[in-house]
Design an enzyme around this catalytic site. Structure first.
Site, PDB file in Angstrom:
ATOM      1  CD  GLU A 120      -2.642  -1.288   1.743  1.00  0.00           C
ATOM      2  OE1 GLU A 120      -4.414  -0.671   0.317  1.00  0.00           O
ATOM      3  OE2 GLU A 120      -3.412  -1.153   3.129  1.00  0.00           O
ATOM      4  CD  GLU A 140      -3.935  -5.675   3.349  1.00  0.00           C
ATOM      5  OE1 GLU A 140      -3.283  -4.753   3.486  1.00  0.00           O
ATOM      6  OE2 GLU A 140      -3.667  -6.691   2.559  1.00  0.00           O
TER       7      GLU A 140
END
Length: 266
Positions: A120, A140
């Protein structure tokens, strides 16, 4: 020059090198690391002698994502910096480049793990170099979590949507070559060579007119989601004033005199 126990800062000429420095945890994000990152971005923004930034990790890893235990506190390193997070509840997002974009180009030098929060942060950088054994991925969903660092928005704008969705929905790891094939990174180099390549690119940027570099970067991001007509208008507004700068005049003189430009801003 700042830095914290988990984020080291050094200068290489006009390049600010920020190193995620928690190798025993594969540089998982901690309070100290987030505060150090944020301070590094601000230092680069405010110091005109800094023309580029290289972000890398210590100990053969880039970043393995968020350390939930460290963020929860309870005696973990960085507790003395917790007041910084309380004073600015958005600091961690700025540190991760979700809510802040540095004025100067940011080059990522990736070795080893660059997963979850690491991938990210990567999406907030401008130019990306990876060692051959680097591993990328957004894990995730495998943990029942959401990649809230910006990936559901940014990834599909940076690589083809089919690849973005596969990465987001499978939670599987990607090799450096796969990441390059889909366009997530621009260079794959032998292991251990990512930082050298990133610094090489930084030096090429540093040799250019700093005002032009900053304006070009700003224009690319400002116009990314505009129509072509609106984008061209915004580009002209951003770019035309550069022709009146001392940088532009020096660049023209240097070209005419067949010499290397001397941009005084450094």
């Amino acid at each position: 020059m700042g830095g914290t126990e988990h984020l080291t800062v050094r200068r290489e000429g006009a390049t600010l090198v920020l190193t995620l420095n928690r190798p025993e945890a594969k540089n998982a994000l901690s309070i100290s690391m987030l505060v150090g990152l944020y301070d590094g971005w601000i230092e680069a923004d405010e110091d005109d002698g800094i023309r580029s930034i290289v972000l890398t990790g210590a100990g053969g890893a880039f970043c393995a994502g968020m350390d939930l235990k460290a963020l929860a506190g309870q005696g973990m390193a960085g507790e003395h910096l917790r007041d910084r997070l309380k004073a600015d509840p958005d600091l961690h997002w700025k540190a991760m480049l979700r809510h802040h974009r540095p004025r100067k180009p940011v080059i990522a030098a990736v070795e080893g793990y660059c997963v979850a929060g690491g991938t990210e942060i990567l999406q907030g950088t401008d130019i990306r170099v990876a060692g051959e054994s680097a591993t990328f991925g957004l894990f995730e969903v495998k943990r029942g979590l959401f990649p809230i660092g910006g990936s559901t928005v940014r990834l599909q704008r940076q690589i083809p949507r089919t690849h973005a969705l596969e990465m987001l929905l499978t939670g599987r790891p990607y090799s450096a070559r796969e990441a390059a094939d889909v366009g997530l990174v621009g260079h794959v180099v032998p292991d251990g060579g990512a930082l050298d390549k990133a610094l090489e690119i930084a030096e090429q940027i540093n040799a250019c007119g700093p005002l032009a570099v900053e304006a070009v970067k700003a224009s690319v991001y400002e116009t990314a989601e505009l129509t072509e007509t609106d984008g061209l208008a915004a580009e002209l507004k951003r770019g035309w004033p550069i022709f009146d700068t001392a940088d532009a005049k020096e660049g023209a003189r240097a070209f005419a005199e067949k010499r290397v430009p001397d941009y005084k801003r450094a």
